[in-house]
Enzyme design. Structure first.
Site, short mmCIF file in Angstrom:
data_model
loop_
_atom_site.label_atom_id
_atom_site.label_comp_id
_atom_site.label_asym_id
_atom_site.label_seq_id
_atom_site.Cartn_x
_atom_site.Cartn_y
_atom_site.Cartn_z
N LYS A 31 0.83 -1.21 0.00
CA LYS A 31 0.00 0.00 0.00
C LYS A 31 0.86 1.26 0.00
O LYS A 31 0.65 2.17 -0.79
CB LYS A 31 -0.92 0.02 1.24
CG LYS A 31 -1.92 -1.11 1.30
CD LYS A 31 -2.81 -1.00 2.51
CE LYS A 31 -2.07 -1.14 3.82
NZ LYS A 31 -1.44 -2.46 4.01
N THR A 32 1.82 1.28 0.90
CA THR A 32 2.67 2.46 1.00
C THR A 32 3.47 2.62 -0.28
O THR A 32 3.67 3.73 -0.78
CB THR A 32 3.59 2.34 2.23
OG1 THR A 32 2.77 2.15 3.38
CG2 THR A 32 4.43 3.59 2.41
N ASP A 217 -2.04 7.70 3.87
CA ASP A 217 -1.63 6.35 4.26
C ASP A 217 -2.20 6.06 5.65
O ASP A 217 -2.49 6.99 6.40
CB ASP A 217 -0.10 6.27 4.28
CG ASP A 217 0.40 4.82 4.21
OD1 ASP A 217 -0.45 3.90 4.20
OD2 ASP A 217 1.63 4.61 4.18
N GLU A 218 -2.34 4.79 5.99
CA GLU A 218 -2.87 4.39 7.30
C GLU A 218 -4.22 5.06 7.58
O GLU A 218 -4.48 5.55 8.69
CB GLU A 218 -1.88 4.75 8.43
CG GLU A 218 -0.45 4.28 8.20
CD GLU A 218 -0.22 2.82 8.56
OE1 GLU A 218 -1.19 2.13 8.97
OE2 GLU A 218 0.93 2.37 8.41
N GLN A 248 -5.60 -3.29 10.82
CA GLN A 248 -4.50 -2.64 11.53
C GLN A 248 -4.95 -1.35 12.21
O GLN A 248 -4.13 -0.49 12.52
CB GLN A 248 -3.35 -2.34 10.57
CG GLN A 248 -2.68 -3.60 10.03
CD GLN A 248 -1.48 -3.26 9.16
OE1 GLN A 248 -0.46 -2.79 9.65
NE2 GLN A 248 -1.60 -3.50 7.87
N ARG A 609 5.05 -7.49 11.02
CA ARG A 609 6.26 -6.69 10.83
C ARG A 609 7.42 -7.58 10.41
O ARG A 609 8.44 -7.12 9.91
CB ARG A 609 6.68 -5.94 12.11
CG ARG A 609 5.73 -4.89 12.66
CD ARG A 609 5.25 -3.93 11.65
NE ARG A 609 3.96 -4.34 11.15
CZ ARG A 609 3.44 -3.89 10.00
NH1 ARG A 609 4.09 -3.06 9.25
NH2 ARG A 609 2.26 -4.32 9.59
P1 ATP Z 1 1.67 -2.17 5.98
O1 ATP Z 1 0.24 -2.59 5.99
O2 ATP Z 1 2.44 -2.93 6.99
O3 ATP Z 1 1.83 -0.70 6.05
P2 ATP Z 1 2.05 -2.00 3.14
O4 ATP Z 1 0.84 -2.58 2.53
O5 ATP Z 1 2.14 -0.54 3.18
O6 ATP Z 1 2.27 -2.64 4.56
P3 ATP Z 1 4.61 -1.86 1.86
O7 ATP Z 1 5.39 -1.45 3.05
O8 ATP Z 1 4.30 -0.85 0.84
O9 ATP Z 1 3.28 -2.60 2.33
O10 ATP Z 1 5.33 -3.08 1.15
C1 ATP Z 1 5.79 -4.21 1.88
C2 ATP Z 1 7.06 -4.74 1.26
O11 ATP Z 1 6.76 -5.36 -0.01
C3 ATP Z 1 8.06 -3.66 0.96
O12 ATP Z 1 9.35 -4.15 1.22
C4 ATP Z 1 7.86 -3.40 -0.53
O13 ATP Z 1 9.01 -2.88 -1.13
C5 ATP Z 1 7.52 -4.78 -1.06
N1 ATP Z 1 6.68 -4.75 -2.28
C6 ATP Z 1 5.49 -4.15 -2.44
N2 ATP Z 1 5.00 -4.35 -3.67
C7 ATP Z 1 5.90 -5.11 -4.33
C8 ATP Z 1 5.98 -5.68 -5.67
N3 ATP Z 1 5.02 -5.49 -6.56
N4 ATP Z 1 7.07 -6.41 -5.95
C9 ATP Z 1 8.04 -6.61 -5.05
N5 ATP Z 1 8.04 -6.12 -3.79
C10 ATP Z 1 6.98 -5.38 -3.43
MG MG Z 2 2.30 0.81 4.81
#
Ligand code: ATP
Ligand code: MG
Length: 678
Positions: A31-32, A217-218, A248, A609
């Protein structure tokens, strides 16, 4: 910028630039990453001017990280003027420009927890409640009302609880006092921003015109005030993109309302909704454990997270003898895992439910000479000696700031006793004049006595002199050092310290403020005293002293932090400690609304995490007031399928062979089950 590194859903979200967009997806699904890519896409492909982009997130650290990622994608030159910040910084930006329209002056102070508590204690005294009512609980109620955008007139007590009743009585006075002192508290930053935009269409128009693309975000952790701010800013162009995960949402206790994300489609019927289900962060085993735990929450949007990665190691569930043993086991594992998996210290995070749990780990890490950083806990800028220095600076900027003025009036001691202070406060109330004005005229008040009059006169002269010096420009840190020297602050600290060692530490803390100011000056293009104070006030509430949170994370050191602060982060190896009833789920004493689901979401945040290695630890016994009490394993442990766990006793050393460990574990597993009552 390369869209091929994204999966099709992520790409769709990045390319959907016009109109409302909701990304509701589980942990680690990117997402981020979508937000950062989307910003880069807007800048690069759509040629959106950077000033038109606003991205909001939860902590300063997350904001800075996001900004850096975008810088890496498009280059720093292209992001100049773009806003990536927390809600509070965004609010401050709005207030700094137009707060005069609400009757405040531009040089207003920001009151943190300590200032607020001091003010509420004074007000409680006014109604004779200072002995029986806890100021923090009253503040909590007022803060809750503000986060729901309730004005003093709209606040009606919801129960006969004495703190609630006191809050209803004091909220109007509290608000009046803040305004008289030309000060705002944290909640005001949002509340007043909303009021400003609500009541001044011209201001609102200006921002709507400027901020064309909003991203959050969040989003699951936004409160009603933040929600309202967003609505005001985006109604019109409706280019609002929110991302979050209802599983979350961990800030309901602070007024966050998960309905903001769940009802997004109701608020914006034309919203594009995109789900992400692939997790890129954790191993299959860790992900299965997370899914198994969160499944027990009934009110949630069903999500099926999967990974194409390997299933990875089993999760160690280790029952320790007591708190010290738990710390010893963690440190032992850091040694062993670091060697076995070629990890750096910064790859390890120790996560706990409450900050007090950090102590045993700190001691053990120090004993073993392992570098560590503690995020949260005793807050540097809340320490007395630090607050004292900041109070001087604050009064130099905003002489109306009565809370801080009273703090320094007789510190260091200069012969203005409590009686004189009380007299001055009374005169200020009677004449309806700011205390500072009364001080300036103290020479004409024989009832104060000559000694006090002289003391006040030289205090006023000193402050005027330094106000002028700061105004003239030049190095801030240098002037601050001169001020402290002139005040003989160091002598006063030693005089008040129980022993010289403590005194020395406090003096160092005081000097640290000057250092912080110097590094602020180096970073900033046009540094000012009020700019420095604003930075300090807006630090993440859980940001400790020396250096910012992100500087700390950058060092090669083991990270200790609460589950709440760990949101959004990821680590190769996570120790989730204190997996016991009353820690997680936590026995809440301060707040009435005990919500087991929110505790489970915290557990979910903790588990997710971890990238490769996860260890769950708990103690069978702990010391409490010097007595040993039996502990019960967390109910969340029992929710993880046994086949994902490797139950071990603390004696099991990581350097033992698999077979040896299994043997130990077998015996232990029965014991664990017994404890869980199965
Ligand atoms: P959270 O809910 O914990 O905030 P999030 O959904 O924001 O998580 P991110 O932090 O954006 O997730 O991504 C998690 C990990 O996955 C990061 O290391 C990111 O670089 C990797 N990632 C995300 N999308 C891809 C992709 N398409 N290919 C490879 N790696 C990815
Ligand atoms: Mg995130």
């Amino acid at each position: 910028m390369n869209l091929s590194t994204l999966n099709p859903e992520q790409r769709a979200a990045v390319q959907h630039t016009e109109g409302p967009l909701l990304l509701l997806a589980g942990a680690g699904s990117g997402k981020t990453r979508v937000i950062t890519c989307r910003i880069a896409y807007l800048l690069r492909r759509c040629e959106t001017p950077p000033q038109a982009i606003v991205a909001v997130t939860f902590t300063n650290k997350a904001a800075r990280e996001m900004k850096e990622r975008v810088d890496d994608l498009v280059g720093r030159r292209q992001t100049k003027g773009m806003i990536v910040s927390t809600f509070h910084s965004l609010g401050m930006r709005i207030l700094r420009e137009d707060i005069a329209k609400l009757g405040y002056k531009k040089n207003f102070s920001i009151y943190g927890a300590a200032d607020q508590a001091r003010l509420v204690r004074d007000l409680l005294q006014g109604i004779g409640g200072e002995r029986k009512i806890d100021a923090d609980r009253v503040l909590w109620k007022i803060s809750d009302a503000k986060s729901r955008l309730l004005s003093p007139e709209q606040f009606v007590p919801r129960s006969q609880d004495e703190a609630e009743l006191a809050a209803a009585q004091l909220y109007p006075r509290y608000q009046r006092a803040l305004k008289a002192f030309n000060a705002v508290d944290f909640d005001d930053i949002l509340l007043l921003s909303v009021r400003l935009l609500d009541e001044h269409p011209d201001v609102l128009e200006r921002y709507r015109d400027r901020f064309r693309y909003l991203m959050v975000d969040e989003y699951q952790d936004t409160n009603p005030a933040q929600y309202r701010l967003l609505r005001l800013l985006c109604d019109g162009h409706r280019n609002l993109c929110v991302v979050g995960d209802d599983d979350q949402s961990i800030y309901a206790w602070r007024g966050a309302d998960v309905r903001n994300i769940l009802d997004f489609e109701k608020d914006f019927p034309d919203a594009r909704v995109i789900k992400l289900e692939q997790n890129y962060r954790s191993t299959g085993t860790i992900l299965s454990a997370a899914n198994a735990v969160i499944r027990n929450n009934t009110k949630r949007k069903e999500k099926a997270l999967w990974t194409s990665g390997e299933s990875g190691d089993l999760i160690d569930a280790i029952l320790c003898d007591d708190g010290e043993d738990e710390a010893r086991v963690v440190v032992e594992h850091i040694h062993a895992l670091r060697a076995r998996h070629e990890l750096a210290y910064r790859d390890f995070a120790i996560l706990y439910r409450t900050n007090v749990q950090s102590r045993a780990f700190e001691e053990q890490l120090r004993y073993e000479n392992i570098p560590y950083v503690l995020i949260g806990g005793q807050q540097f800028f809340d320490r007395k000696e630090v607050k004292d220095v900041l109070a001087y600076l604050q009064v130099l900027v905003n002489p109306r700031d009565e809370v801080n003025l009273l703090r320094i009036l007789n510190y260091p001691r200069r012969g203005i006793g409590d009686t004189s202070a009380d007299r001055l406060i009374r005169i200020s109330a009677e004449q309806e004049k700011p205390l500072w004005e009364i001080l300036k005229g103290a020479g004409e008040m024989p009832e104060l006595g000559e000694k006090a009059q002289d003391a006040i006169a030289s205090f006023v002269a000193l402050m005027e002199r330094f106000r002028e010096r700061f105004r003239r420009g030049g190095r801030l840190a240098e002037k601050c050092r001169e001020l402290l020297a002139e005040l003989k602050m160091e002598d006063e600290i030693y005089r008040n310290a129980d022993d010289p060692a403590k005194g020395k530490r406090r003096v160092e803390n005081m000097e640290e403020v000057v250092n912080a100011m110097a590094s602020y000056e180096e970073r900033e293009e046009s540094p000012t005293l009020s700019g420095f104070l604003e930075k300090v006030s807006l630090l993440d509430r859980d940001t400790p002293g020396r250096g910012t949170k992100e500087e700390k994370l950058a060092q090669d050191a083991v990270i200790l932090m609460s589950l709440h602060s760990s949101k959004g982060l990821e680590f190769p190896c996570v120790f989730l400690v204190g997996m016991e009833e009353e820690y997680l789920p936590h026995k809440k004493s301060l707040h009435e609304t005990f919500d087991i689901d929110e505790e489970r979401r915290l557990c979910y945040v903790g588990i997710t995490r971890a990238q490769r290695i996860l260890l769950l630890l708990g103690a069978a016994r702990r010391k409490k007031f010097g007595r040993r009490i039996e502990r019960v394993p967390s109910r969340f442990l029992a929710e993880i399928p046994a086949e994902l766990l490797r139950h071990r006793k603390s004696e099991a050393r990581p350097e033992l062979s698999e077979a040896e460990q299994d043997k130990l574990a077998a015996g232990f597993f029965a014991g664990m089950k017994g404890l869980l009552g199965e």
